[in-house]
Design an enzyme around this catalytic site. Structure first.
Site, PDB file in Angstrom:
ATOM      1  N   ASN A 216      34.882  19.805  19.062  1.00  0.00           N
ATOM      2  CA  ASN A 216      34.048  18.794  18.929  1.00  0.00           C
ATOM      3  C   ASN A 216      33.007  18.793  18.076  1.00  0.00           C
ATOM      4  O   ASN A 216      31.832  19.599  18.462  1.00  0.00           O
ATOM      5  CB  ASN A 216      33.655  18.296  20.313  1.00  0.00           C
ATOM      6  N   THR A 217      33.257  18.719  16.665  1.00  0.00           N
ATOM      7  CA  THR A 217      32.429  19.152  15.722  1.00  0.00           C
ATOM      8  C   THR A 217      32.410  17.872  14.633  1.00  0.00           C
ATOM      9  O   THR A 217      32.959  16.966  14.745  1.00  0.00           O
ATOM     10  CB  THR A 217      32.870  20.302  15.078  1.00  0.00           C
ATOM     11  N   THR A 218      31.609  18.094  13.600  1.00  0.00           N
ATOM     12  CA  THR A 218      31.912  16.980  12.686  1.00  0.00           C
ATOM     13  C   THR A 218      31.915  17.742  11.187  1.00  0.00           C
ATOM     14  O   THR A 218      31.586  18.943  11.068  1.00  0.00           O
ATOM     15  CB  THR A 218      30.770  15.895  12.618  1.00  0.00           C
TER      16      THR A 218
ATOM     17  N   GLN B 166      29.457  20.917  10.719  1.00  0.00           N
ATOM     18  CA  GLN B 166      28.004  21.046  11.573  1.00  0.00           C
ATOM     19  C   GLN B 166      28.638  20.738  13.193  1.00  0.00           C
ATOM     20  O   GLN B 166      29.473  19.657  13.384  1.00  0.00           O
ATOM     21  CB  GLN B 166      27.153  19.820  11.371  1.00  0.00           C
TER      22      GLN B 166
END
Length: 570
Positions: free
Chosen positions: A374-376, A392
């Site tokens: 779970n990142t972007t 990030q």
């Protein structure tokens, strides 16, 4: 026409469509965040301004993935050709050491949970954050607009609210039990005690006030100011580890770019403690000795070979890749032609194998690891030659799953990425930076940028980025197909296949000894930009997230254009 354009039709249909822009392109995993970046380009800002505005907006509209109390890497290319890595990765507080957490004896094989989930949920799991400092430095060094300009869209959406997507609602539902334990975060995401639904208006007024303070004081607000004091005081009240001194001590790092060659292209990204580009380079070195294009995309031969190089890379990563300030990472050996030849020669085309590390820098980490999916990621470029590829995170969904009282801030749970057992390459140590699978890539040919890409997905990030590079270079896919193409993944415990791989291919792989696991998706939403020879920028995002590319074209009126008064035209 680009010489490496699409050469053959793909065996699958795309769900999204690309965007085209002549002045700039912003690709992120939320439409409002991409729009914030495009707003900066339209206002005369460059890709750096657009990237920072996008990141701040993502902390509001994709709060489960990223925040100013997180960490990450940004791969920056400037118009004069200079390239650098800005590392704002999280690090262990000075009060944390190898024996801080007690490994949970009831956890399953390869699971690195601590007793009471102390390393994953709550204050004890929080590492020293780097995002706010890194984003402000990026803007101050290379942007054209003010901090007030680029933060304004984020403040607007936090204070006025935005409509929750199905993606956000599903993420809230997935961890609702943990969110319910904290009144502050529950107030925003569990209205009336139940997980919010798609379409619900999400308002975080406290966070809007926090962002206004950041505009006034810059990063000092956190790294020694009122925000930092609020965070540290809350930690102390709950017997956790992060202190105001840790925040005051924190520094980002400007890092040299890691470069790897593949069939005349140069793949660039962050070096360790970022593991992604290093092991992408390692795998490409091995694969360069095979005719990947002849195998055809998605064939049993192609997937088998890919699975074997993934297992090789993960075995070596577990043994050798960590913070180079603590572990001597053998970068040159991993990228060498001799080592690639050794590993390539051992691949059996007819049989899956178990692989052990071929390099050693410290004691290997057993198990699957805890790096969250779970990142972007965002990819931004402008017509002047600025490029930003940045990944990030706050690690797990909603990070440590609480809000710092009165601030609207969601801290990271980065200490969950470390192994709670001492004596290993990735064990906890004071000041040690988090090792990550992030892979914010910029790829060049003949010195010119050709494409930039990245994605969230934890341990599935760099294998997915590798597959996109192969899709573009070996299989000649267009950009949209390259990011949406079915993916595979293995760390050695089972071979994950997305649904669009045929059962015939799965059966052929089983016959070679692979333990097949059917999964809905491998990794998260990829965002990419392709640089066309005529200067146009093409952006694409895939179906695995709310990703949206927004291109900016057009421009101002030609100099000298005038409109005569009506009376003078008669």
């Amino acid at each position: 026409m680009d010489e490496w354009r699409q050469r053959a039709a793909t065996p699958f249909d795309n769900e999204k469509r690309p965007a085209l822009g002549s002045r700039g392109m912003v690709v992120s995993n939320h439409p409002l965040a991409s729009a914030a970046g495009a707003e900066m380009l339209a206002a005369g800002g460059n890709a750096i301004d657009a990237a920072v505005a996008t990141l701040f907006t993502l902390t509001v509209v994709e709060p489960m993935m990223v925040g100013i109390l997180g960490g990450g890497f940004a791969n920056l290319r400037l118009p004069d050709g200079q390239q650098t890595i800005l590392e704002g990765q999280g690090s262990c507080p000075m009060a944390v050491g190898p024996d801080t957490f007690t490994p949970d004896p009831d956890a399953g094989p390869g699971v690195l949970d601590a007793v009471g989930r102390r390393n994953s949920v709550g204050r004890a799991a929080v590492a020293v954050p780097g995002n706010l400092m890194a984003w402000c430095q990026m803007l101050a060094r290379h942007g054209r607009l003010s901090l007030a300009d680029v933060v304004e869209p984020a403040i607007r959406h936090a204070s006025r609210g935005f409509a929750a997507t199905h993606y956000l609602a599903d993420c809230v539902a997935d961890c609702a039990a943990d969110l319910a334990l904290d009144a502050e975060i529950a107030r925003v995401f569990l209205p009336g005690g139940a997980p919010l639904k798609a379409g619900h208006r999400v308002v975080n007024a406290a966070y809007a006030d926090t962002l206004r303070l950041v505009v006034q004081q810059g990063p000092d607000a956190l790294y020694g100011g009122a925000l930092g004091a609020a965070l540290a005081d809350d930690m102390q009240q709950h017997g956790a580890y992060l202190s105001l001194a840790d925040l005051q001590r924190y520094r980002t790092h400007d890092m040299p770019v890691l470069r790897a060659g593949y069939r005349g292209f140069e793949i660039t990204g962050p070096p360790p403690p970022c593991a992604g580009p290093l092991h992408i380079g390692q795998m490409l070195r091995i694969l360069e000795g095979f005719d990947i294009a002849a195998d055809g995309f998605g064939s049993a031969d192609a997937v088998h070979r890919l699975a074997e190089v993934l297992k090789i890379a993960f075995a070596d990563r577990a043994a050798s890749t960590a913070d180079p300030d603590f572990v001597p990472v053998p970068v040159d050996r991993l990228l060498s032609a001799d080592y690639a030849a050794e590993r390539r020669a051992r691949i059996d085309p007819a049989r899956a194998q178990d692989w052990q590390a071929g390099v050693q820098a410290g004691a290997g980490d057993p198990g699957r690891g805890n790096e969250s999916a779970n990142t972007t990621h965002l990819t931004v470029a402008d017509r002047d030659g600025h490029i930003v590829s940045a990944t990030q995170t706050i690690n797990s969904l909603f990070g440590a799953r609480y809000m710092v009282p009165g601030t609207g801030l969601i801290p990271n749970n980065y200490l969950y990425v470390f192994n709670p057992r001492p004596g290993l390459a990735n064990s906890l140590a004071p000041g040690k930076r988090v090792t990550s699978s992030m892979a914010p890539l910029i790829v060049f040919k003949d010195g010119q940028p050709r494409f930039a890409l990245g994605l969230p997905g934890g341990l599935r990030i760099f294998p997915s980025a590798l597959q996109a590079v192969i899709n573009l270079i070996d299989h000649g896919m267009d950009l949209q197909s390259a990011v949406e193409a079915p993916r595979v993944w293995t760390q050695g415990f089972g071979l994950e296949l997305e649904p669009r791989f045929s059962e015939a291919v799965a059966d052929a792989l089983r016959a070679r000894g692979h333990a097949i696991e059917r999964v809905p998706n491998v990794g998260g939403g990829m965002g990419a930009i392709r640089f066309h020879d005529n200067g146009d920028l093409e952006g694409a995002s895939c179906w695995r997230a709310d990703g949206t590319p927004i291109g900016v074209s057009g421009g101002f009126a030609r100099s000298g254009v005038r409109f005569l008064p009506e009376v003078q035209r008669r």
